[in-house]
Design a protein around this motif. Structure first.
Motif, mmCIF file in Angstrom:
data_model
loop_
_atom_site.group_PDB
_atom_site.id
_atom_site.type_symbol
_atom_site.label_atom_id
_atom_site.label_comp_id
_atom_site.label_asym_id
_atom_site.label_seq_id
_atom_site.Cartn_x
_atom_site.Cartn_y
_atom_site.Cartn_z
ATOM 1 N N ASN A 125 0.824 -1.217 0.000
ATOM 2 C CA ASN A 125 0.000 0.000 0.000
ATOM 3 C C ASN A 125 0.854 1.261 0.000
ATOM 4 O O ASN A 125 0.574 2.209 0.727
ATOM 5 N N GLY A 126 1.884 1.314 -0.813
ATOM 6 C CA GLY A 126 2.802 2.454 -0.819
ATOM 7 C C GLY A 126 2.130 3.770 -1.162
ATOM 8 O O GLY A 126 2.317 4.776 -0.485
ATOM 9 N N SER A 127 1.324 3.780 -2.224
ATOM 10 C CA SER A 127 0.685 5.033 -2.639
ATOM 11 C C SER A 127 -0.365 5.474 -1.622
ATOM 12 O O SER A 127 -0.520 6.671 -1.360
ATOM 13 N N GLU A 128 -1.069 4.520 -1.044
ATOM 14 C CA GLU A 128 -2.075 4.855 -0.022
ATOM 15 C C GLU A 128 -1.405 5.463 1.210
ATOM 16 O O GLU A 128 -1.912 6.424 1.790
ATOM 17 N N ALA A 129 -0.254 4.930 1.589
ATOM 18 C CA ALA A 129 0.472 5.454 2.749
ATOM 19 C C ALA A 129 0.951 6.871 2.482
ATOM 20 O O ALA A 129 0.896 7.731 3.370
ATOM 21 N N LYS A 130 1.408 7.151 1.258
ATOM 22 C CA LYS A 130 1.863 8.506 0.917
ATOM 23 C C LYS A 130 0.701 9.497 0.946
ATOM 24 O O LYS A 130 0.848 10.617 1.428
ATOM 25 N N GLU A 131 -0.455 9.082 0.442
ATOM 26 C CA GLU A 131 -1.627 9.960 0.448
ATOM 27 C C GLU A 131 -2.074 10.263 1.874
ATOM 28 O O GLU A 131 -2.392 11.409 2.198
ATOM 29 N N SER A 132 -2.084 9.252 2.725
ATOM 30 C CA SER A 132 -2.508 9.481 4.104
ATOM 31 C C SER A 132 -1.507 10.361 4.842
ATOM 32 O O SER A 132 -1.895 11.182 5.678
ATOM 33 N N GLN A 133 -0.218 10.239 4.511
ATOM 34 C CA GLN A 133 0.782 11.099 5.141
ATOM 35 C C GLN A 133 0.601 12.549 4.696
ATOM 36 O O GLN A 133 0.786 13.470 5.476
ATOM 37 N N GLN A 134 0.230 12.760 3.442
ATOM 38 C CA GLN A 134 -0.027 14.112 2.961
ATOM 39 C C GLN A 134 -1.221 14.727 3.691
ATOM 40 O O GLN A 134 -1.204 15.911 4.029
ATOM 41 N N VAL A 135 -2.241 13.938 3.941
ATOM 42 C CA VAL A 135 -3.407 14.427 4.677
ATOM 43 C C VAL A 135 -3.004 14.784 6.105
ATOM 44 O O VAL A 135 -3.397 15.836 6.629
ATOM 45 N N ILE A 136 -2.206 13.938 6.735
ATOM 46 C CA ILE A 136 -1.746 14.198 8.104
ATOM 47 C C ILE A 136 -0.933 15.485 8.148
ATOM 48 O O ILE A 136 -1.118 16.323 9.036
ATOM 49 N N SER A 137 -0.034 15.681 7.182
ATOM 50 C CA SER A 137 0.779 16.896 7.135
ATOM 51 C C SER A 137 -0.080 18.141 6.943
ATOM 52 O O SER A 137 0.148 19.174 7.577
ATOM 53 N N ALA A 138 -1.094 18.042 6.068
ATOM 54 C CA ALA A 138 -1.982 19.180 5.844
ATOM 55 C C ALA A 138 -2.756 19.522 7.108
ATOM 56 O O ALA A 138 -2.917 20.706 7.454
ATOM 57 N N LEU A 139 -3.216 18.521 7.827
ATOM 58 C CA LEU A 139 -3.945 18.769 9.076
ATOM 59 C C LEU A 139 -3.039 19.374 10.144
ATOM 60 O O LEU A 139 -3.468 20.249 10.906
ATOM 61 N N GLU A 140 -1.796 18.930 10.207
ATOM 62 C CA GLU A 140 -0.853 19.505 11.178
ATOM 63 C C GLU A 140 -0.574 20.974 10.862
ATOM 64 O O GLU A 140 -0.494 21.806 11.766
ATOM 65 N N ASN A 141 -0.429 21.301 9.571
ATOM 66 C CA ASN A 141 -0.221 22.696 9.171
ATOM 67 C C ASN A 141 -1.435 23.551 9.510
ATOM 68 O O ASN A 141 -1.293 24.693 9.956
ATOM 69 N N LEU A 142 -2.625 23.008 9.303
ATOM 70 C CA LEU A 142 -3.854 23.730 9.632
ATOM 71 C C LEU A 142 -3.945 23.979 11.134
ATOM 72 O O LEU A 142 -4.295 25.076 11.565
ATOM 73 N N LYS A 143 -3.595 22.971 11.919
ATOM 74 C CA LYS A 143 -3.615 23.116 13.377
ATOM 75 C C LYS A 143 -2.639 24.202 13.824
ATOM 76 O O LYS A 143 -2.975 25.038 14.665
ATOM 77 N N LYS A 144 -1.443 24.196 13.231
ATOM 78 C CA LYS A 144 -0.438 25.206 13.583
ATOM 79 C C LYS A 144 -0.936 26.603 13.230
ATOM 80 O O LYS A 144 -0.810 27.539 14.021
ATOM 81 N N PHE A 145 -1.571 26.746 12.074
ATOM 82 C CA PHE A 145 -2.103 28.030 11.654
ATOM 83 C C PHE A 145 -3.206 28.496 12.598
ATOM 84 O O PHE A 145 -3.239 29.664 13.005
ATOM 85 N N LEU A 146 -4.110 27.611 12.958
ATOM 86 C CA LEU A 146 -5.211 27.982 13.845
ATOM 87 C C LEU A 146 -4.710 28.367 15.235
ATOM 88 O O LEU A 146 -5.253 29.282 15.864
ATOM 89 N N LEU A 147 -3.660 27.690 15.712
ATOM 90 C CA LEU A 147 -3.087 28.064 17.002
ATOM 91 C C LEU A 147 -2.430 29.442 16.952
ATOM 92 O O LEU A 147 -2.511 30.210 17.919
ATOM 93 N N GLU A 148 -1.816 29.775 15.813
ATOM 94 C CA GLU A 148 -1.233 31.112 15.646
ATOM 95 C C GLU A 148 -2.328 32.176 15.638
ATOM 96 O O GLU A 148 -2.172 33.246 16.247
ATOM 97 N N VAL A 149 -3.445 31.890 14.964
ATOM 98 C CA VAL A 149 -4.560 32.835 14.931
ATOM 99 C C VAL A 149 -5.134 33.013 16.346
ATOM 100 O O VAL A 149 -5.443 34.132 16.761
ATOM 101 N N LYS A 150 -5.235 31.939 17.077
ATOM 102 C CA LYS A 150 -5.762 31.994 18.447
ATOM 103 C C LYS A 150 -4.885 32.859 19.333
ATOM 104 O O LYS A 150 -5.387 33.637 20.153
ATOM 105 N N GLU A 151 -3.566 32.757 19.176
ATOM 106 C CA GLU A 151 -2.644 33.549 19.992
ATOM 107 C C GLU A 151 -2.764 35.035 19.664
ATOM 108 O O GLU A 151 -2.574 35.877 20.545
ATOM 109 N N GLN A 152 -3.069 35.363 18.424
ATOM 110 C CA GLN A 152 -3.170 36.762 18.019
ATOM 111 C C GLN A 152 -4.455 37.420 18.499
ATOM 112 O O GLN A 152 -4.545 38.632 18.557
ATOM 113 N N LEU A 153 -5.446 36.623 18.850
ATOM 114 C CA LEU A 153 -6.717 37.193 19.330
ATOM 115 C C LEU A 153 -6.629 37.669 20.740
ATOM 116 O O LEU A 153 -5.973 37.350 21.582
#
Length: 111
Positions: free
Chosen positions: A83-111
């Protein structure tokens, strides 16, 4: 229009940089390099390993399978072969969610 800094993407990462990214010893990175065929870092004339961004992504997948999902080394190897391609796709989703979380935490700190 406001100035926006560009993300700097490196072509190669040294062994020290990669081990710092994952917060592990360099010996563990070398061990995984021997165990998994998908890790193929380039070596310079001195023998220093140079990891491409693709190698770093593959390491993320391996660490996710072993540390987060509880796979054994043989189980992770088999999963990547089947399942090499499936693992790469799921890792991309995980990375995107981590970036979104980091962005939302930065927005929260600025409020």
């Amino acid at each position: 229009m406001p100035y926006k800094e560009r993300d700097i993407n490196k072509m190669y990462y040294t062994m020290g940089e990669v081990s710092a990214m994952f917060n592990v010893n360099q010996s563990m990175i070398r061990f995984y390099e021997k165990e998994f065929d998908i890790l193929q870092p380039k070596k310079n004339k001195k023998g220093n390993r140079l990891f491409t961004p693709e190698d770093v992504d593959n390491l993320k997948i391996i660490f996710n399978l072993i540390n987060e999902r509880g796979f054994t080394l043989q189980g992770a190897r088999d999963y990547l072969k089947q399942n090499g391609s499936e693992a790469k796709e799921s890792q991309q989703v995980i990375s995107a969610l981590e970036n979104l979380k980091k962005f939302l935490l930065e927005v929260k700190e600025q409020l």
